[in-house]
Structures are given as C-alpha cells and as structure tokens.
Design a protein around this motif. Sequence first.
Motif, short mmCIF file in Angstrom:
data_model
loop_
_atom_site.label_atom_id
_atom_site.label_comp_id
_atom_site.label_asym_id
_atom_site.label_seq_id
_atom_site.Cartn_x
_atom_site.Cartn_y
_atom_site.Cartn_z
N TRP A 36 0.83 -1.21 0.00
CA TRP A 36 0.00 0.00 0.00
C TRP A 36 0.86 1.25 0.00
O TRP A 36 0.67 2.16 -0.80
N ARG A 37 1.84 1.30 0.90
CA ARG A 37 2.72 2.48 0.99
C ARG A 37 3.56 2.63 -0.28
O ARG A 37 3.78 3.75 -0.75
N THR A 38 4.02 1.53 -0.84
CA THR A 38 4.79 1.58 -2.08
C THR A 38 3.95 2.12 -3.23
O THR A 38 4.41 2.95 -4.01
N HIS A 39 2.70 1.67 -3.31
CA HIS A 39 1.81 2.16 -4.38
C HIS A 39 1.55 3.66 -4.23
O HIS A 39 1.58 4.39 -5.23
N LEU A 40 1.31 4.13 -3.02
CA LEU A 40 1.08 5.57 -2.81
C LEU A 40 2.33 6.38 -3.14
O LEU A 40 2.24 7.46 -3.73
N ARG A 41 3.50 5.86 -2.77
CA ARG A 41 4.75 6.57 -3.07
C ARG A 41 4.94 6.67 -4.58
O ARG A 41 5.31 7.72 -5.11
N ASP A 42 4.69 5.58 -5.31
CA ASP A 42 4.80 5.58 -6.77
C ASP A 42 3.79 6.52 -7.41
O ASP A 42 4.08 7.19 -8.41
N LEU A 43 2.60 6.58 -6.84
CA LEU A 43 1.55 7.46 -7.36
C LEU A 43 1.96 8.93 -7.21
O LEU A 43 1.76 9.74 -8.12
N ARG A 44 2.56 9.26 -6.07
CA ARG A 44 3.00 10.65 -5.84
C ARG A 44 4.20 11.03 -6.70
O ARG A 44 4.41 12.20 -6.99
N ALA A 45 4.99 10.04 -7.11
CA ALA A 45 6.20 10.30 -7.88
C ALA A 45 5.92 10.45 -9.38
O ALA A 45 6.82 10.82 -10.13
N ARG A 46 4.71 10.21 -9.81
CA ARG A 46 4.38 10.33 -11.24
C ARG A 46 4.52 11.78 -11.70
O ARG A 46 4.18 12.70 -10.98
N PRO A 47 4.99 11.97 -12.94
CA PRO A 47 5.16 13.34 -13.45
C PRO A 47 3.84 14.06 -13.69
O PRO A 47 3.76 15.27 -13.53
#
Length: 90
Positions: A36-47
């Motif tokens: 869950w935390r990894t998915h949220l981190r990846d979502l925030r890192a999107r350009p």
Amino acid sequence: MPGQRKRKRQQRAGTSADPGDGHWQVVFETQDELEWRTHLRDLRARPERIDAAGLRIDTLCGRLTHPTTYRLSLFMSGPAGDPGPDRDSP
C-alpha cells in the motif's frame, strides 16, 4: 472527535453534491501495508498531476476474521451503471 468539522466541510464541498453525478471506482486494493505504501509513493512520484479531490483513500480496519484492507478509489463522472460510449455500442 478531532477533525470532524473539517471532514464535514470537505464532504459538503466534495466533488459531487448529487450521487447521480458520478461514482467511486476502486483502482487499487490490498491487505499488505508495505505494498500500500509503495503504491502511494509511486503514485506521488508520477510526473503527471493527480487531482486529490478525485481520490479517496479508505482503510477498512479488520479484526480476527477480516484483515485490514487498504483501498484507493477514483471518482468517475456519470452514473455507476452507465457503460459509457465505448462499451457494447450497437
């Protein structure tokens, strides 16, 4: 409860005042907190920018019979039963 006034104010100023204007569609769901935390981190890192008003994060707290579930939903305009113009058009 702390934050209740803010939560009510946000609900009143939400994306849709009328439930017929759209629905929430689940885009990610897991029972693993690390995933869950990894998915949220990846979502925030999107350009590309994601509209936070159109996202809903739910944590469904579990007990012994139901484990805790983390869910991310996206607001979709239009009624929930509407398949849209690109699906099954005659």
